[in-house]
Write an enzyme that holds these catalytic residues in place. Structure first.
Site, mmCIF file in Angstrom:
data_model
loop_
_atom_site.group_PDB
_atom_site.id
_atom_site.type_symbol
_atom_site.label_atom_id
_atom_site.label_comp_id
_atom_site.label_asym_id
_atom_site.label_seq_id
_atom_site.Cartn_x
_atom_site.Cartn_y
_atom_site.Cartn_z
ATOM 1 C CB SER A 148 5.251 -2.009 11.769
ATOM 2 O OG SER A 148 4.792 -0.686 12.011
ATOM 3 C CG HIS A 169 -5.630 1.770 5.006
ATOM 4 N ND1 HIS A 169 -5.195 2.704 5.903
ATOM 5 C CD2 HIS A 169 -4.620 0.889 4.848
ATOM 6 C CE1 HIS A 169 -3.951 2.400 6.266
ATOM 7 N NE2 HIS A 169 -3.583 1.297 5.634
ATOM 8 C CE LYS A 228 0.614 3.536 4.865
ATOM 9 N NZ LYS A 228 0.257 3.594 6.249
ATOM 10 C CG ASN A 244 -1.651 1.280 1.426
ATOM 11 O OD1 ASN A 244 -1.848 2.026 0.459
ATOM 12 N ND2 ASN A 244 -2.094 1.559 2.647
ATOM 13 N N GLY A 277 2.417 1.995 10.675
ATOM 14 C CA GLY A 277 3.364 3.111 10.542
ATOM 15 C C GLY A 277 4.050 3.475 11.850
ATOM 16 C CD GLU A 285 -3.424 -2.825 7.176
ATOM 17 O OE1 GLU A 285 -2.272 -3.004 6.775
ATOM 18 O OE2 GLU A 285 -4.088 -1.822 6.887
ATOM 19 C CD GLU A 327 -2.799 5.414 6.705
ATOM 20 O OE1 GLU A 327 -2.820 5.514 5.469
ATOM 21 O OE2 GLU A 327 -1.848 4.924 7.340
HETATM 22 C C1 PEP Z 1 -0.623 -0.005 5.798
HETATM 23 O O1 PEP Z 1 -0.568 1.105 5.331
HETATM 24 O O2 PEP Z 1 -1.566 -0.746 5.499
HETATM 25 C C2 PEP Z 1 0.445 -0.466 6.690
HETATM 26 C C3 PEP Z 1 0.347 -1.646 7.241
HETATM 27 O O3 PEP Z 1 1.492 0.411 6.911
HETATM 28 P P1 PEP Z 1 2.890 0.066 7.627
HETATM 29 O O4 PEP Z 1 3.407 -1.227 7.030
HETATM 30 O O5 PEP Z 1 3.781 1.240 7.301
HETATM 31 O O6 PEP Z 1 2.629 -0.082 9.079
#
Ligand code: PEP
Length: 231
Positions: free
Chosen positions: A193, A91, A8, A6, A163, A157, A93
């Site tokens: 992460s 997601h 973003k 992803n 992040g 997630e 966000e």
């Molecule tokens: C994401 O954006 O779905 C994500 C898991 O980000 P990160 O790997 O940076 O934590």
């Protein structure tokens, strides 16, 4: 095993095209499905660079109507016309900053699936919800609004792991994936992460069918290293 990156709000069309050409030429394992999720404006460049390969291009969201007065939105039909293979929905966000709810996530997912797109629907608890012992209830609420489909994948997630450099322990991931699979019998990815140095352990957990990767998907080397880690 599915590994999805992803991006973003990173990488315009020129950078996306260059990334995808490098990815196309990388040594990726045959038994791992690989997907990239560029921003809308970079989807055409990514789809063009990856045409004729097994690497899928996904959008990061899509609207539930085919067309209409929905300024700023993009429909599943429009994505298909570009050669896009699927879409993320829900997601964290989008839930946190753009008012996405369980209901709108379900509508986006259903419309994309009806249009023949593949969907990765994201779910996960906040830190406050985990601390309050609500993880199981939150996952059940978020997942139960989604309709099962052969083209649906869920990404677990935990919001506190996105992040932040913190990851769920392999045991937390295993438990959450088990809860999700009790409700819907679909593949479940772990996200939060994931990096080249922790991917193998997370991906080895029972019920973990792949990873949704944010930050570490932004450079070809680390993304390819994650794609290679299950083998
Ligand atoms: C994401 O954006 O779905 C994500 C898991 O980000 P990160 O790997 O940076 O934590």
């Amino acid at each position: 095993m599915l590994i999805a990156g992803n991006w973003k709000m990173f990488k315009g069309p020129a950078e996306a095209g260059a990334f995808c050409r490098e990815l196309r030429d990388a040594d990726l394992p045959d038994d791992v499905d690989v997907v990239v999720c560029p921003p809308y404006v970079s989807l055409a460049a990514a789809a063009q660079a990856l045409a004729g390969t097994e690497i899928g291009v996904f959008a990061q969201s899509c609207h539930w109507d085919r067309e209409g007065a929905f300024t700023g939105e993009i429909s599943a039909a429009m994505l298909k016309e570009l050669g896009v293979y699927g879409s993320l929905v829900g997601h964290s966000e989008r839930r946190l900053y753009f008012g996405e709810t369980d209901e709108t996530v379900a509508r986006r997912s259903a419309a994309a699936l009806a249009e023949g797109l593949h969907v990765i629907a994201c779910v996960g608890e906040s830190e406050q919800e985990r601390d309050a012992g609500e993880t199981d209830a939150v996952l059940r609420r978020q997942v139960s609004v989604l309709e099962s489909d052969e083209n649906l994948v869920i990404a677990y997630e935990p919001v506190w792991a996105i992040g932040t450099g913190r990851t769920a322990t392999p045991e937390m991931a295993r438990q959450a994936h088990e809860t999700i699979k009790e409700i819907l019998d679909v593949p479940v990815l772990y996200g939060g992460s994931v990096k080249p140095d922790n991917a193998a352990e997370l991906l080895a957990q029972p019920g973990v069918d792949g990873a949704l990767v944010g930050g570490a998907a932004l450079t070809v080397d680390s993304f390819v290293a994650i794609c290679r880690s299950p083998s």
